[in-house]
Write a protein that holds these residues in place. Structure first.
Motif, PDB file in Angstrom:
ATOM      1  N   GLN A 179      -1.728  -8.643   3.481  1.00 19.43           N
ATOM      2  CA  GLN A 179      -2.887  -8.459   3.155  1.00 19.43           C
ATOM      3  C   GLN A 179      -3.382  -7.264   4.381  1.00 19.43           C
ATOM      4  N   ARG A 180      -2.851  -8.131   5.196  1.00 20.02           N
ATOM      5  CA  ARG A 180      -3.430  -7.658   6.560  1.00 20.02           C
ATOM      6  C   ARG A 180      -3.012  -6.782   6.461  1.00 20.02           C
ATOM      7  N   ALA A 181      -1.355  -6.476   6.665  1.00 19.36           N
ATOM      8  CA  ALA A 181      -1.166  -4.701   7.291  1.00 19.36           C
ATOM      9  C   ALA A 181      -1.781  -4.024   6.155  1.00 19.36           C
ATOM     10  N   ARG A 182      -1.901  -4.321   4.737  1.00 16.84           N
ATOM     11  CA  ARG A 182      -1.972  -2.731   3.814  1.00 16.84           C
ATOM     12  C   ARG A 182      -3.606  -2.592   4.212  1.00 16.84           C
ATOM     13  N   GLU A 183      -4.512  -3.598   4.646  1.00 16.04           N
ATOM     14  CA  GLU A 183      -5.551  -3.631   5.044  1.00 16.04           C
ATOM     15  C   GLU A 183      -5.596  -2.232   6.393  1.00 16.04           C
ATOM     16  N   LEU A 184      -4.917  -2.774   7.797  1.00 13.99           N
ATOM     17  CA  LEU A 184      -4.630  -2.664   8.624  1.00 13.99           C
ATOM     18  C   LEU A 184      -4.415  -0.494   8.402  1.00 13.99           C
ATOM     19  N   ALA A 185      -3.267  -0.687   7.709  1.00 11.31           N
ATOM     20  CA  ALA A 185      -2.578   0.485   7.462  1.00 11.31           C
ATOM     21  C   ALA A 185      -3.812   1.371   6.600  1.00 11.31           C
ATOM     22  N   GLN A 200      -6.865   0.848   7.336  1.00 11.01           N
ATOM     23  CA  GLN A 200      -8.129   1.861   8.122  1.00 11.01           C
ATOM     24  C   GLN A 200      -7.195   2.713   9.452  1.00 11.01           C
ATOM     25  N   THR A 201      -6.075   2.396   9.689  1.00 11.81           N
ATOM     26  CA  THR A 201      -5.740   3.558  10.662  1.00 11.81           C
ATOM     27  C   THR A 201      -5.012   4.548   9.128  1.00 11.81           C
ATOM     28  N   GLY A 202      -4.943   4.863   8.921  1.00  7.99           N
ATOM     29  CA  GLY A 202      -4.810   6.492   7.853  1.00  7.99           C
ATOM     30  C   GLY A 202      -2.524   5.601   7.646  1.00  7.99           C
ATOM     31  N   GLU A 241      -1.560   4.667  -3.222  1.00  3.30           N
ATOM     32  CA  GLU A 241      -0.882   3.893  -3.629  1.00  3.30           C
ATOM     33  C   GLU A 241      -1.530   2.209  -2.798  1.00  3.30           C
ATOM     34  N   LEU A 242      -1.652   2.085  -1.641  1.00  2.00           N
ATOM     35  CA  LEU A 242      -1.859   0.952  -1.392  1.00  2.00           C
ATOM     36  C   LEU A 242      -3.165   0.542  -2.537  1.00  2.00           C
ATOM     37  N   ASP A 243      -3.843   1.005  -2.800  1.00  2.00           N
ATOM     38  CA  ASP A 243      -5.095   0.095  -3.986  1.00  2.00           C
ATOM     39  C   ASP A 243      -4.482   0.021  -5.196  1.00  2.00           C
TER      40      ASP A 243
END
Length: 66
Positions: A26-32, A34-36, A54-56
């Motif tokens: 979950q944190r990796a998806r959030e960070l991705a 935020q950073t594009g 796709e992340l959503d």
């Protein structure tokens, strides 16, 4: 001998492995987001880089609650 999943082992630390991996995902998806950047995942044996919309997409993530 049967293979046990980490959550079925008697060691208390091993019982915490799956929840920790789900939090990390979950944190990796959030960070991705935020950073594009994208997230590399294996889907049906195929390595894919998911980004943006796709992340959503909930169909990719089994740890999300419906």
């Amino acid at each position: 001998m049967t293979a046990e999943s980490p959550s079925q082992r008697p060691d208390p630390d091993m019982q915490k492995v799956m929840p920790a991996l789900l939090r990390a995902a979950q944190r990796a998806r959030e960070l991705a987001r935020q950073t594009g950047t994208g997230v590399a995942v294996m889907i049906d044996g195929e390595l894919r880089i998911l980004s943006g919309e796709e992340l959503d997409d909930d169909r990719y993530w089994s740890d999300r609650k419906a």
